[in-house]
Motif scaffolding. Structure first.
Motif, PDB file in Angstrom:
ATOM      1  N   GLN A   1       0.925  -1.442  -0.124  1.00 28.56           N
ATOM      2  CA  GLN A   1      -0.098  -0.518  -0.491  1.00 28.56           C
ATOM      3  C   GLN A   1       0.339   1.266  -0.022  1.00 28.56           C
ATOM      4  O   GLN A   1       0.641   1.706  -0.679  1.00 28.56           O
ATOM      5  CB  GLN A   1      -0.929  -0.385   0.741  1.00 28.56           C
ATOM      6  N   VAL A   2       1.669   1.182   0.593  1.00 27.98           N
ATOM      7  CA  VAL A   2       3.214   2.204   1.117  1.00 27.98           C
ATOM      8  C   VAL A   2       3.339   3.133  -0.427  1.00 27.98           C
ATOM      9  O   VAL A   2       3.746   3.710  -0.959  1.00 27.98           O
ATOM     10  CB  VAL A   2       3.672   1.931   1.549  1.00 27.98           C
ATOM     11  N   LYS A   3       4.001   1.819  -1.613  1.00 26.95           N
ATOM     12  CA  LYS A   3       4.421   1.670  -3.001  1.00 26.95           C
ATOM     13  C   LYS A   3       3.870   2.218  -3.970  1.00 26.95           C
ATOM     14  O   LYS A   3       2.952   3.219  -3.881  1.00 26.95           O
ATOM     15  CB  LYS A   3       4.609  -0.019  -3.408  1.00 26.95           C
ATOM     16  N   LYS A   4       1.697   1.443  -3.643  1.00 23.34           N
ATOM     17  CA  LYS A   4       0.942   1.574  -4.139  1.00 23.34           C
ATOM     18  C   LYS A   4       0.979   3.936  -4.584  1.00 23.34           C
ATOM     19  O   LYS A   4       0.843   4.322  -4.615  1.00 23.34           O
ATOM     20  CB  LYS A   4      -0.323   1.350  -4.064  1.00 23.34           C
ATOM     21  N   GLY A   5       0.820   3.891  -2.846  1.00 22.61           N
ATOM     22  CA  GLY A   5       0.576   5.779  -2.542  1.00 22.61           C
ATOM     23  C   GLY A   5       1.649   6.350  -3.144  1.00 22.61           C
ATOM     24  O   GLY A   5       1.107   7.375  -3.338  1.00 22.61           O
ATOM     25  N   THR A   6       3.338   5.826  -2.978  1.00 23.43           N
ATOM     26  CA  THR A   6       3.815   6.550  -3.551  1.00 23.43           C
ATOM     27  C   THR A   6       3.977   6.564  -4.854  1.00 23.43           C
ATOM     28  O   THR A   6       5.269   7.059  -5.415  1.00 23.43           O
ATOM     29  CB  THR A   6       4.988   6.625  -3.205  1.00 23.43           C
ATOM     30  N   LEU A   7       3.561   5.883  -6.014  1.00 23.48           N
ATOM     31  CA  LEU A   7       4.261   5.381  -7.162  1.00 23.48           C
ATOM     32  C   LEU A   7       3.708   6.381  -7.794  1.00 23.48           C
ATOM     33  O   LEU A   7       4.246   7.253  -8.962  1.00 23.48           O
ATOM     34  CB  LEU A   7       3.445   4.370  -7.578  1.00 23.48           C
ATOM     35  N   SER A   8       2.524   7.370  -7.978  1.00 19.42           N
ATOM     36  CA  SER A   8       2.202   8.300  -8.877  1.00 19.42           C
ATOM     37  C   SER A   8       3.067   9.392  -8.511  1.00 19.42           C
ATOM     38  O   SER A   8       3.548  10.477  -9.256  1.00 19.42           O
ATOM     39  CB  SER A   8       0.397   9.782  -8.212  1.00 19.42           C
ATOM     40  N   PHE A   9       3.374  10.246  -6.877  1.00 21.27           N
ATOM     41  CA  PHE A   9       4.579  10.452  -6.775  1.00 21.27           C
ATOM     42  C   PHE A   9       6.004  10.383  -7.331  1.00 21.27           C
ATOM     43  O   PHE A   9       6.749  11.572  -8.057  1.00 21.27           O
ATOM     44  CB  PHE A   9       4.999  11.403  -4.906  1.00 21.27           C
ATOM     45  N   ILE A  10       6.662   9.139  -7.351  1.00 27.49           N
ATOM     46  CA  ILE A  10       7.865   8.870  -7.895  1.00 27.49           C
ATOM     47  C   ILE A  10       7.487   8.917  -8.940  1.00 27.49           C
ATOM     48  O   ILE A  10       8.647   9.703 -10.171  1.00 27.49           O
ATOM     49  CB  ILE A  10       8.365   6.990  -7.766  1.00 27.49           C
ATOM     50  N   VAL A  11       6.797   9.057 -10.078  1.00 27.51           N
ATOM     51  CA  VAL A  11       6.508   9.036 -11.514  1.00 27.51           C
ATOM     52  C   VAL A  11       6.821  10.433 -11.865  1.00 27.51           C
ATOM     53  O   VAL A  11       7.311  11.430 -12.829  1.00 27.51           O
ATOM     54  CB  VAL A  11       5.053   8.720 -12.177  1.00 27.51           C
ATOM     55  N   LEU A  12       6.028  11.688 -11.291  1.00 31.47           N
ATOM     56  CA  LEU A  12       5.985  13.157 -11.061  1.00 31.47           C
ATOM     57  C   LEU A  12       7.445  13.344 -11.067  1.00 31.47           C
ATOM     58  O   LEU A  12       7.875  14.875 -11.941  1.00 31.47           O
ATOM     59  CB  LEU A  12       5.076  13.742 -10.033  1.00 31.47           C
ATOM     60  N   LEU A  13       7.945  12.777 -10.075  1.00 31.03           N
ATOM     61  CA  LEU A  13       9.675  13.363  -9.132  1.00 31.03           C
ATOM     62  C   LEU A  13      10.220  12.805 -11.099  1.00 31.03           C
ATOM     63  O   LEU A  13      10.971  14.070 -10.843  1.00 31.03           O
ATOM     64  CB  LEU A  13      10.088  12.221  -8.211  1.00 31.03           C
ATOM     65  N   VAL A  14      10.282  11.646 -11.490  1.00 30.10           N
ATOM     66  CA  VAL A  14      11.203  11.709 -12.697  1.00 30.10           C
ATOM     67  C   VAL A  14      10.973  11.958 -13.650  1.00 30.10           C
ATOM     68  O   VAL A  14      11.999  12.155 -14.224  1.00 30.10           O
ATOM     69  CB  VAL A  14      11.007   9.818 -12.698  1.00 30.10           C
ATOM     70  N   LEU A  15       9.733  12.320 -14.306  1.00 27.30           N
ATOM     71  CA  LEU A  15       9.262  12.971 -15.101  1.00 27.30           C
ATOM     72  C   LEU A  15       9.865  15.005 -15.305  1.00 27.30           C
ATOM     73  O   LEU A  15       9.437  15.467 -16.416  1.00 27.30           O
ATOM     74  CB  LEU A  15       7.859  13.055 -15.361  1.00 27.30           C
ATOM     75  N   LYS A  16       9.731  15.466 -13.936  1.00 23.02           N
ATOM     76  CA  LYS A  16      10.009  16.757 -13.599  1.00 23.02           C
ATOM     77  C   LYS A  16      11.840  16.942 -14.411  1.00 23.02           C
ATOM     78  O   LYS A  16      11.780  17.915 -15.189  1.00 23.02           O
ATOM     79  CB  LYS A  16      10.389  16.800 -11.781  1.00 23.02           C
ATOM     80  N   GLU A  17      12.806  15.933 -15.021  1.00 20.10           N
ATOM     81  CA  GLU A  17      13.865  16.297 -15.171  1.00 20.10           C
ATOM     82  C   GLU A  17      13.897  16.640 -16.132  1.00 20.10           C
ATOM     83  O   GLU A  17      14.437  16.754 -17.245  1.00 20.10           O
ATOM     84  CB  GLU A  17      14.841  14.700 -14.697  1.00 20.10           C
ATOM     85  N   ASN A  18      13.140  14.772 -17.181  1.00 22.61           N
ATOM     86  CA  ASN A  18      13.493  14.543 -18.515  1.00 22.61           C
ATOM     87  C   ASN A  18      11.120  14.069 -18.865  1.00 22.61           C
ATOM     88  O   ASN A  18      10.818  13.523 -18.447  1.00 22.61           O
ATOM     89  CB  ASN A  18      14.056  13.505 -19.025  1.00 22.61           C
ATOM     90  N   GLU A  19      11.719  14.526 -20.630  1.00 25.85           N
ATOM     91  CA  GLU A  19      10.042  13.811 -20.812  1.00 25.85           C
ATOM     92  C   GLU A  19      10.674  12.468 -21.840  1.00 25.85           C
ATOM     93  O   GLU A  19      11.861  12.108 -21.648  1.00 25.85           O
ATOM     94  CB  GLU A  19       9.260  13.879 -22.030  1.00 25.85           C
ATOM     95  N   MET A  20      10.004  11.140 -20.658  1.00 25.85           N
ATOM     96  CA  MET A  20      10.407   9.961 -20.959  1.00 25.85           C
ATOM     97  C   MET A  20       9.217   9.423 -21.931  1.00 25.85           C
ATOM     98  O   MET A  20       7.716   9.885 -22.117  1.00 25.85           O
ATOM     99  CB  MET A  20      10.520   9.576 -20.107  1.00 25.85           C
ATOM    100  N   TYR A  21       9.865   7.925 -22.560  1.00 27.58           N
ATOM    101  CA  TYR A  21       8.505   6.933 -23.360  1.00 27.58           C
ATOM    102  C   TYR A  21       8.322   5.478 -22.081  1.00 27.58           C
ATOM    103  O   TYR A  21       9.398   6.514 -20.974  1.00 27.58           O
ATOM    104  CB  TYR A  21       8.374   6.726 -23.989  1.00 27.58           C
ATOM    105  N   GLY A  22       6.983   5.405 -21.852  1.00 21.36           N
ATOM    106  CA  GLY A  22       6.620   4.305 -20.912  1.00 21.36           C
ATOM    107  C   GLY A  22       7.728   3.374 -20.226  1.00 21.36           C
ATOM    108  O   GLY A  22       8.097   3.083 -19.071  1.00 21.36           O
ATOM    109  N   TYR A  23       8.638   2.477 -21.597  1.00 24.13           N
ATOM    110  CA  TYR A  23       9.479   1.606 -20.840  1.00 24.13           C
ATOM    111  C   TYR A  23      10.698   2.409 -21.049  1.00 24.13           C
ATOM    112  O   TYR A  23      11.626   1.905 -19.398  1.00 24.13           O
ATOM    113  CB  TYR A  23       9.804   1.120 -22.035  1.00 24.13           C
ATOM    114  N   GLU A  24      11.258   3.629 -20.617  1.00 21.01           N
ATOM    115  CA  GLU A  24      12.496   4.185 -20.018  1.00 21.01           C
ATOM    116  C   GLU A  24      11.946   4.729 -19.149  1.00 21.01           C
ATOM    117  O   GLU A  24      12.874   4.688 -17.937  1.00 21.01           O
ATOM    118  CB  GLU A  24      12.323   5.283 -21.454  1.00 21.01           C
TER     119      GLU A  24
END
Length: 110
Positions: free
Chosen positions: A12-35
């Motif tokens: 549940q902790v992982k599920k709850g933070t996944l959106s946050f992690i995705v946004l943090l990673v995409l803040k630096e660069n645009e990426m495609y899904g597999y990347e």
């Protein structure tokens, strides 16, 4: 110790933070899904299935936090690249504030 409870809680902790992690990673660069999947795996211990990531990306797009575009490749099929919207950037900043507040609270309790 109740290992089953810990496993469910950790999930549940992982599920709850996944959106946050995705946004943090995409803040630096645009990426495609597999990347994006590979980047998250390289910086966390979280294994994300494609069946988890793509529905999440669609939800984040629906919330106007992400936008996407198809980019033709010289070889192979086009790739869908994701990037943060202005709303996504502002939301991410608020999420960071909330995360820091939670960390501070937890450090007082633990």
């Amino acid at each position: 110790m109740n290992k089953e409870f810990i496993y469910k809680w950790q999930s549940q902790v992982k599920k709850g933070t996944l959106s946050f992690i995705v946004l943090l990673v995409l803040k630096e660069n645009e990426m495609y899904g597999y990347e994006l999947l590979e980047k998250i795996k390289s910086i966390t211990d979280i294994e994300i299935a494609e069946g988890t990531l793509y529905p999440l990306m669609n939800r984040l797009k629906t919330e106007n936090l992400l936008e996407s575009k198809w980019v033709e490749q010289t070889t192979g099929i086009p790739r869908k690249y994701y990037s943060l919207t202005t709303t996504g950037l502002k939301t991410l900043e608020e999420m960071k504030t909330q995360w820091n507040n939670l960390q501070n609270l937890m450090s007082k309790i633990i």
